[in-house]
Write an enzyme that holds these catalytic residues in place. Structure first.
Site, PDB file in Angstrom:
ATOM      1  N   SER A 102      21.729  59.248  62.238  1.00 48.93           N
ATOM      2  CA  SER A 102      20.208  58.996  62.168  1.00 48.93           C
ATOM      3  C   SER A 102      19.470  59.835  61.307  1.00 48.93           C
ATOM      4  CB  SER A 102      19.622  59.509  63.829  1.00 48.93           C
ATOM      5  OG  SER A 102      18.511  58.900  63.840  1.00 48.93           O
ATOM      6  N   ASP A 242      14.036  56.283  58.911  1.00 52.65           N
ATOM      7  CA  ASP A 242      15.063  57.481  59.089  1.00 52.65           C
ATOM      8  C   ASP A 242      16.370  56.922  58.631  1.00 52.65           C
ATOM      9  OD1 ASP A 242      15.599  56.094  61.421  1.00 52.65           O
ATOM     10  OD2 ASP A 242      15.974  57.495  62.514  1.00 52.65           O
ATOM     11  N   ASP A 244      18.966  55.557  59.814  1.00 51.83           N
ATOM     12  CA  ASP A 244      19.677  54.360  60.336  1.00 51.83           C
ATOM     13  C   ASP A 244      18.486  53.385  60.770  1.00 51.83           C
ATOM     14  OD1 ASP A 244      18.579  55.957  62.695  1.00 51.83           O
ATOM     15  OD2 ASP A 244      20.201  55.049  64.050  1.00 51.83           O
ATOM     16  N   ASP A 246      16.204  53.266  62.868  1.00 45.87           N
ATOM     17  CA  ASP A 246      15.530  52.964  64.417  1.00 45.87           C
ATOM     18  C   ASP A 246      14.339  53.527  64.440  1.00 45.87           C
ATOM     19  OD1 ASP A 246      16.538  55.457  64.377  1.00 45.87           O
ATOM     20  OD2 ASP A 246      17.711  55.005  66.326  1.00 45.87           O
TER      21      ASP A 246
END
Length: 450
Positions: A102, A242, A244, A246
Site C-alpha cells: 500500500s 497511494d 495500490d 485503494d
C-alpha cells in the site's frame, strides 16, 4: 490480528519479515485449501501486484506454491488492489491475491488475500494459513502429472475492470482539466486511461515507476506535488492515489487538500439529496475529524464510528446495509460499486458531484469546518494499565467535560507499538496542545512513561 497477518494482510520488509518462503507456503496452502472444493482438485486464483521491485519475486513464489498444489493462476500483472477484488468477485475465482504494501516505502511488501466475493478473507482461513506457516498442519500433498496447475496471462481481466470504471461515469469530463498523482504505483497507467477515455484533459505526475520510487515523496501520503501542479496549471481538481490505489485524496481548484472526511461529507450530502443514503447514515472511524460530525449534524446526516481500519468500516456497512463509509486517509468504500476502497472510483464520484451540482470542490467542501487536532504518542510500560489507571481516566474525563460539545478527546493504544495515543480536537490549536499535555503529564506522573 494474527502472528503474520494484520488487518490489511501479511506486510513487512521484503526478505526480512516477509520472505519468498512465506509467499511460497501461502500459495501452497491456498491451492490445496480451495482445491478441496473442486472434484478435479483445481482451484482458480487471480493475482495482481504493484510496482515494487520485490513484487515480481513474490508473484513468482506465490505462483510456484499455488501451481504446485494444483491451482490454476491468472495473472493481472501490475494493477490495483480494487481491480483484483473486482475480478475475483465477478469472474468465478476461488480467491484473489494482491502483492502490495500500500502506502509503505518500496522495500516493504505485502500479501493481501481476497475471497470470492471480493472481500478480505475470513479470519478462520487466515488462522489456518498461519498454522501452516508455523508447521502446525503437517505436510500438504503436491500435485503431480496433469494435476499440476498452470499459469494464465490475464490482462483481459484488468481491461474489463477498466471498462467497469468507465461505465460508472454518468457525465462526460470534457473541458475538465484534472491532475493525477499515480504515486509511481498501481494506478500509473489505469487512472490516466480512464480519465482520458471520459474526455478529461489530464496532467499526470509520478507515473514513471522504477521499482524503488513507489510512494517516494508522492501520492496520497505526500500530496504537496499535486497541490503545486493544480495551482501552477490552474486545474479544476487533482486526485492523488497511494501505492495500490485503494485510497484517494483530492486537491481542490485552489490547491487545498480535500481529505477522506471531506469526501464522506461531500458524497454523503449528495446521496442524501438523491434519496440514496441508506439508513441516512455514513460509516466513519473514531479518527474522523470532529468537524465532520458537526457538519453532518447540520444537514441531518447520522453516522457510525468504528475502530480504525477499512476492514471495520466495511464490516459495519455490510452488517447494516449502509452505502458509504471510509477513513480520513482517503480509503472510501462505495458499497454499491465495490467491496473495498477504490481510489479511482472515489475520484470518479467526486467528479460526478462536481459536474452534477456545477460546483467546485472548494464550494462543495465549504460547510465542513475542520477542527484543529493535536495527536501525541507516549511510550509506556503497559498500554492497558496506563489507559485504565484511575487518575489517567479521571484526567481524560475532566478534559472531555471541559470540551463539552465543542471538541473531543480520544485516548487509544497502538496496535503494533508500546504507545498510547492521546488526541484532542477543539476550536483552537493552543487548547488542543494544552489538553493533550494535561493527560500525558498524568500518564508520566503515574510512572507509565518509558
Amino acid at each position: 490480528m494474527g502472528k503474520y497477518f494484520g488487518t490489511d494482510g501479511f506486510r513487512g520488509e521484503a526478505n526480512v519479515t516477509l520472505t519468498v518462503d512465506h509467499a511460497f507456503k501461502v500459495g501452497r496452502f491456498l491451492g490445496w485449501f480451495y482445491g478441496k472444493n473442486h472434484e478435479d482438485g483445481k482451484s482458480k486464483v487471480v493475482i495482481g501486484k504493484d510496482t515494487r521491485r520485490s513484487s515480481y519475486m513474490f508473484e513468482y513464489a506465490l505462483v510456484a506454491g499455488l501451481t504446485a498444489s494444483g491451482a490454476d493462476v491468472y495473472l493481472l500483472h501490475v494493477t490495483t488492489t480494487p481491480s483484483v477484488s473486482y475480478v475475483a468477485r465477478t469472474e468465478d475465482f476461488d480467491c484473489g491475491i494482491m502483492i502490495s504494501a500500500s502506502h509503505n516505502p518500496f522495500y516493504d511488501n505485502g500479501i493481501k488475500l481476497i475471497n470470492d466475493r471480493g472481500e478480505k478473507m475470513r479470519e478462520d482461513v487466515i488462522g489456518e494459513i498461519e498454522k501452516y506457516l508455523d508447521g502446525d498442519l503437517g505436510e500438504i500433498p503436491y500435485a503431480t502429472k496433469e494435476n499440476i496447475g498452470r499459469t494464465v496471462d490475464y490482462v483481459a481481466g484488468r481491461n474489463r475492470y477498466m471498462g467497469y470504471l468507465m461505465s460508472l461515469a454518468i457525465h462526460s469530463f470534457k473541458d475538465k482539466r484534472i491532475g493525477l498523482d499515480a504515486a509511481n504505483g498501481s494506478a500509473w497507467t489505469l487512472a490516466k486511461a480512464v480519465f482520458d477515455a471520459l474526455g478529461a484533459k489530464t496532467y499526470v505526475i509520478n507515473a514513471n515507476p522504477d521499482g524503488t520510487n513507489i510512494n517516494t515523496n508522492c501520492g496520497s501520503t505526500h500530496i504537496e506535488g499535486l497541490q503545486e501542479l493544480v495551482r501552477r496549471e490552474h486545474l479544476d481538481a487533482g486526485f492523488a492515489f497511494d501505492g495500490d490505489a485503494d485510497r484517494c485524496l483530492c486537491v481542490d481548484e485552489n490547491g487545498e487538500i480535500i481529505s477522506g472526511d471531506h469526501i464522506l461529507y461531500i458524497y454523503g450530502c449528495y446521496m442524501k439529496e438523491q434519496g440514496a443514503l441508506e439508513g441516512n447514515k455514513v460509516v466513519t472511524t473514531v479518527m474522523s475529524n470532529f468537524g465532520l460530525y458537526k457538519a453532518f449534524d447540520a444537514v441531518g446526516i447520522e453516522y457510525e464510528k468504528t475502530a480504525v481500519g477499512d476492514k471495520y468500516v466495511y464490516e459495519n456497512m455490510l452488517q447494516n446495509g449502509y452505502r458509504l463509509g471510509g477513513e480520513q486517509s482517503g480509503h472510501i468504500i462505495f458499497s454499491k460499486y465495490a467491496t473495498t476502497g477504490d481510489g479511482i472510483i472515489t475520484a470518479l464520484k467526486m467528479m460526478e458531484v462536481m459536474i452534477a451540482k456545477n460546483k467546485t470542490l472548494s464550494e462543495l467542501a465549504a460547510p465542513f469546518a475542520v477542527y484543529p487536532q493535536v495527536l501525541k504518542n507516549i511510550k509506556v510500560t503497559n498500554k492497558t494499565e496506563a489507559q485504565n489507571d484511575k487518575e489517567v481516566k479521571a484526567a481524560v474525563e475532566e478534559v472531555a467535560k471541559m470540551l463539552g460539545e465543542d471538541g473531543r478527546i480520544l485516548v487509544r493504544e497502538s496496535g503494533t507499538e508500546p504507545l498510547v495515543r492521546v488526541m484532542v480536537e477543539a476550536n483552537s490549536l493552543d487548547l488542543c496542545e494544552k489538553l493533550v499535555d494535561k493527560v500525558i503529564d498524568v500518564i508520566k506522573a503515574r510512572g507509565y512513561a518509558i
